[in-house]
Design a protein around this motif. Structure first.
Motif, PDB file in Angstrom:
ATOM      1  N   MET A  16       0.823  -1.198   0.000  1.00  0.00           N
ATOM      2  CA  MET A  16       0.000   0.000   0.000  1.00  0.00           C
ATOM      3  C   MET A  16       0.868   1.263   0.000  1.00  0.00           C
ATOM      4  N   LEU A  17       1.901   1.294   0.835  1.00  0.00           N
ATOM      5  CA  LEU A  17       2.760   2.477   0.931  1.00  0.00           C
ATOM      6  C   LEU A  17       3.569   2.691  -0.348  1.00  0.00           C
ATOM      7  N   VAL A  18       4.145   1.603  -0.884  1.00  0.00           N
ATOM      8  CA  VAL A  18       4.953   1.728  -2.107  1.00  0.00           C
ATOM      9  C   VAL A  18       4.078   2.104  -3.289  1.00  0.00           C
ATOM     10  N   ALA A  19       2.876   1.526  -3.366  1.00  0.00           N
ATOM     11  CA  ALA A  19       1.955   1.866  -4.468  1.00  0.00           C
ATOM     12  C   ALA A  19       1.568   3.341  -4.409  1.00  0.00           C
ATOM     13  N   LEU A  20       1.289   3.845  -3.219  1.00  0.00           N
ATOM     14  CA  LEU A  20       0.945   5.259  -3.070  1.00  0.00           C
ATOM     15  C   LEU A  20       2.103   6.150  -3.501  1.00  0.00           C
ATOM     16  N   LEU A  21       3.301   5.863  -2.992  1.00  0.00           N
ATOM     17  CA  LEU A  21       4.467   6.701  -3.297  1.00  0.00           C
ATOM     18  C   LEU A  21       4.802   6.674  -4.781  1.00  0.00           C
ATOM     19  N   ALA A  22       4.889   5.471  -5.362  1.00  0.00           N
ATOM     20  CA  ALA A  22       5.297   5.339  -6.764  1.00  0.00           C
ATOM     21  C   ALA A  22       4.285   5.978  -7.710  1.00  0.00           C
ATOM     22  N   ASN A  23       3.010   5.769  -7.456  1.00  0.00           N
ATOM     23  CA  ASN A  23       1.995   6.332  -8.357  1.00  0.00           C
ATOM     24  C   ASN A  23       1.863   7.842  -8.185  1.00  0.00           C
ATOM     25  N   VAL A  24       2.101   8.351  -6.981  1.00  0.00           N
ATOM     26  CA  VAL A  24       2.120   9.805  -6.796  1.00  0.00           C
ATOM     27  C   VAL A  24       3.285  10.420  -7.563  1.00  0.00           C
ATOM     28  N   LEU A  25       4.436   9.737  -7.581  1.00  0.00           N
ATOM     29  CA  LEU A  25       5.580  10.227  -8.357  1.00  0.00           C
ATOM     30  C   LEU A  25       5.255  10.292  -9.849  1.00  0.00           C
ATOM     31  N   VAL A  26       4.579   9.279 -10.354  1.00  0.00           N
ATOM     32  CA  VAL A  26       4.171   9.293 -11.767  1.00  0.00           C
ATOM     33  C   VAL A  26       3.221  10.457 -12.033  1.00  0.00           C
ATOM     34  N   LEU A  27       2.283  10.669 -11.125  1.00  0.00           N
ATOM     35  CA  LEU A  27       1.333  11.772 -11.288  1.00  0.00           C
ATOM     36  C   LEU A  27       2.049  13.122 -11.249  1.00  0.00           C
ATOM     37  N   MET A  28       3.047  13.268 -10.385  1.00  0.00           N
ATOM     38  CA  MET A  28       3.819  14.515 -10.321  1.00  0.00           C
ATOM     39  C   MET A  28       4.582  14.753 -11.624  1.00  0.00           C
ATOM     40  N   CYS A  29       5.182  13.693 -12.165  1.00  0.00           N
ATOM     41  CA  CYS A  29       5.893  13.832 -13.446  1.00  0.00           C
ATOM     42  C   CYS A  29       4.939  14.240 -14.556  1.00  0.00           C
ATOM     43  N   PHE A  30       3.750  13.663 -14.558  1.00  0.00           N
ATOM     44  CA  PHE A  30       2.766  13.997 -15.592  1.00  0.00           C
ATOM     45  C   PHE A  30       2.341  15.459 -15.486  1.00  0.00           C
ATOM     46  N   LEU A  31       2.124  15.940 -14.278  1.00  0.00           N
ATOM     47  CA  LEU A  31       1.698  17.328 -14.088  1.00  0.00           C
ATOM     48  C   LEU A  31       2.833  18.309 -14.365  1.00  0.00           C
ATOM     49  N   TYR A  32       4.072  17.910 -14.111  1.00  0.00           N
ATOM     50  CA  TYR A  32       5.211  18.811 -14.263  1.00  0.00           C
ATOM     51  C   TYR A  32       5.662  18.945 -15.715  1.00  0.00           C
ATOM     52  N   SER A  33       5.669  17.833 -16.447  1.00  0.00           N
ATOM     53  CA  SER A  33       6.238  17.817 -17.793  1.00  0.00           C
ATOM     54  C   SER A  33       5.164  18.026 -18.858  1.00  0.00           C
ATOM     55  N   TYR A 301      10.829  10.028 -17.894  1.00  0.00           N
ATOM     56  CA  TYR A 301      10.359  10.198 -16.521  1.00  0.00           C
ATOM     57  C   TYR A 301      11.531  10.390 -15.563  1.00  0.00           C
ATOM     58  N   LYS A 302      12.636   9.689 -15.815  1.00  0.00           N
ATOM     59  CA  LYS A 302      13.822   9.896 -14.985  1.00  0.00           C
ATOM     60  C   LYS A 302      14.296  11.346 -15.071  1.00  0.00           C
ATOM     61  N   LYS A 303      14.343  11.862 -16.289  1.00  0.00           N
ATOM     62  CA  LYS A 303      14.781  13.249 -16.494  1.00  0.00           C
ATOM     63  C   LYS A 303      13.818  14.226 -15.816  1.00  0.00           C
ATOM     64  N   THR A 304      12.521  13.981 -15.941  1.00  0.00           N
ATOM     65  CA  THR A 304      11.525  14.855 -15.321  1.00  0.00           C
ATOM     66  C   THR A 304      11.659  14.844 -13.805  1.00  0.00           C
ATOM     67  N   TRP A 305      11.853  13.649 -13.235  1.00  0.00           N
ATOM     68  CA  TRP A 305      11.973  13.556 -11.776  1.00  0.00           C
ATOM     69  C   TRP A 305      13.255  14.236 -11.285  1.00  0.00           C
ATOM     70  N   LYS A 306      14.345  14.129 -12.059  1.00  0.00           N
ATOM     71  CA  LYS A 306      15.571  14.836 -11.707  1.00  0.00           C
ATOM     72  C   LYS A 306      15.377  16.346 -11.762  1.00  0.00           C
ATOM     73  N   ASP A 307      14.624  16.813 -12.765  1.00  0.00           N
ATOM     74  CA  ASP A 307      14.334  18.250 -12.858  1.00  0.00           C
ATOM     75  C   ASP A 307      13.520  18.728 -11.663  1.00  0.00           C
ATOM     76  N   ILE A 308      12.558  17.902 -11.237  1.00  0.00           N
ATOM     77  CA  ILE A 308      11.740  18.264 -10.075  1.00  0.00           C
ATOM     78  C   ILE A 308      12.606  18.355  -8.815  1.00  0.00           C
ATOM     79  N   ILE A 309      13.492  17.375  -8.638  1.00  0.00           N
ATOM     80  CA  ILE A 309      14.368  17.372  -7.464  1.00  0.00           C
ATOM     81  C   ILE A 309      15.307  18.574  -7.494  1.00  0.00           C
ATOM     82  N   ASN A 310      15.899  18.847  -8.662  1.00  0.00           N
ATOM     83  CA  ASN A 310      16.804  19.988  -8.782  1.00  0.00           C
ATOM     84  C   ASN A 310      16.081  21.300  -8.497  1.00  0.00           C
ATOM     85  N   LYS A 311      14.835  21.403  -8.956  1.00  0.00           N
ATOM     86  CA  LYS A 311      14.065  22.619  -8.713  1.00  0.00           C
ATOM     87  C   LYS A 311      13.779  22.795  -7.228  1.00  0.00           C
TER      88      LYS A 311
END
Length: 337
Positions: A16-33, A301-311
């Protein structure tokens, strides 16, 4: 609680915890990029992500409560709603994976006509079909009171309590799994095997060009030649590994649960309750693997997540620098005194 039940409860919590975290990360990448949002497969991934998130916040917690208390958590209305959602979300996620495989098949096999065959309008029509298909079975089950708490799986799901409806429920369950799991599996195998065939054909063409180049370059260093040959081998294995992952995770996660549901319909075979919960956990694990298989391990998605972290880090460093400068200006009057 026995050690087995404690272990299964712990597994459900982790899933439950990993599914929440991983899918929220995907949603953040989708909204950011904006680039990810422009791509047609992004709609299918977004739909799959929402299905996994809803599964993690609705069905998984009640299964955890069912394992702990060994009884139906909440009232009948809550269980009926969660059972309806569980059936709908599972079917919708299966069909979303089939839709993603169709998108890849068109992109690889028909690259020149991809943008005319797979537009946002076409993707929206496919998603509309998946929603209608996924909603039809739980609506029928709910209208016939075939949704409830099933002790074998410790969860609210499809369940028939009336012996007089056994034949109808058997037919319904068989048709449901044939038009959800089996249909999606056939589509996955057909499309991805076609993609693999095209990928191997292109690899052979590249290999021929590479070998011809190596033959012409007589003075090439042996280490360079070896690196070229190693890249050849990796290229051949890359497509096979990806497609094996897509089909393999689908079978590994869903097949044990579907087979258990079908075997359960026979009164001859006795199914252990621990195995019923394990098969349910395997089905839940698809909500954990999907973000990595379809999104987070891809370069974009890796690049998008790195951009989010750097920001985030840059913003925090700017804030810390501003605070340090402010404290410095406050200390100036004290130093002058």
């Amino acid at each position: 609680m026995s050690i087995w039940e404690l272990l299964l409860a712990f597994v459900v919590v982790v899933l439950m915890l990993v599914a929440l975290l991983a899918n929220v990360l995907v949603l953040m990448c989708f909204l950011y990029s904006a680039d990810i949002r422009k791509q047609v497969p992004g709609l299918f991934i977004l739909n799959l992500t929402f299905c996994n998130l809803l599964m993690a916040v609705s069905s998984m917690p009640l299964t955890l409560a069912g394992i702990i208390y060994k009884s139906q958590p909440g009232g009948d209305q809550v269980c009926h709603v969660v059972g309806f959602l569980e059936t709908f979300l599972t079917t919708n996620s299966m069909l979303s994976m089939a839709a993603l495989s169709i998108d890849r098949w068109i992109a690889v096999v028909f690259p020149l006509s991809y943008h005319s065959k797979m537009r946002y309008r076409d993707a929206a029509l496919i998603l509309s079909y998946t929603w209608l298909h996924s909603a039809s079975f739980p609506i029928v089950a709910a209208s016939l009171s075939w949704v409830g708490f099933h002790h074998l799986y410790a969860s609210c799901t499809l369940y028939n309590k009336r012996p007089e409806d056994r034949t109808q429920f058997v037919i319904f369950t068989g048709v449901f799994h044939a038009l959800s799991f089996l249909l999606s599996l056939v589509v996955l195998c057909f499309t991805y095997l076609k993609v693999l065939k095209v990928a191997r054909f292109h690899c052979k063409r590249i290999d021929v060009i590479t070998m011809q180049t190596l033959v012409l370059l007589v003075d090439i260093h042996p280490s360079v030649r070896e690196r070229c040959l190693e890249e050849q081998r990796r290229r051949r294995q890359r497509a096979t590994k990806k497609i094996s992952t897509f089909i393999g995770t689908f079978i590994l996660c869903f097949a044990p649960y579907v087979i258990t549901r079908l075997v359960e319909l026979s009164s001859v075979v006795h199914i252990n309750s621990h195995w019923g919960i394990i098969s349910k956990c395997l089905a839940y694990s698809k909500a954990v693997s999907d973000p990595f298989v379809y999104s987070l391990l891809r370069h974009q998605y890796k690049k998008t997540w790195k951009d989010i972290i750097n920001k985030i880090l840059k913003r925090s460093s700017i804030n810390s620098s501003a605070l340090a400068g402010e404290s410095h200006t406050r200390n100036l009057p004290q130093l002058s005194e």
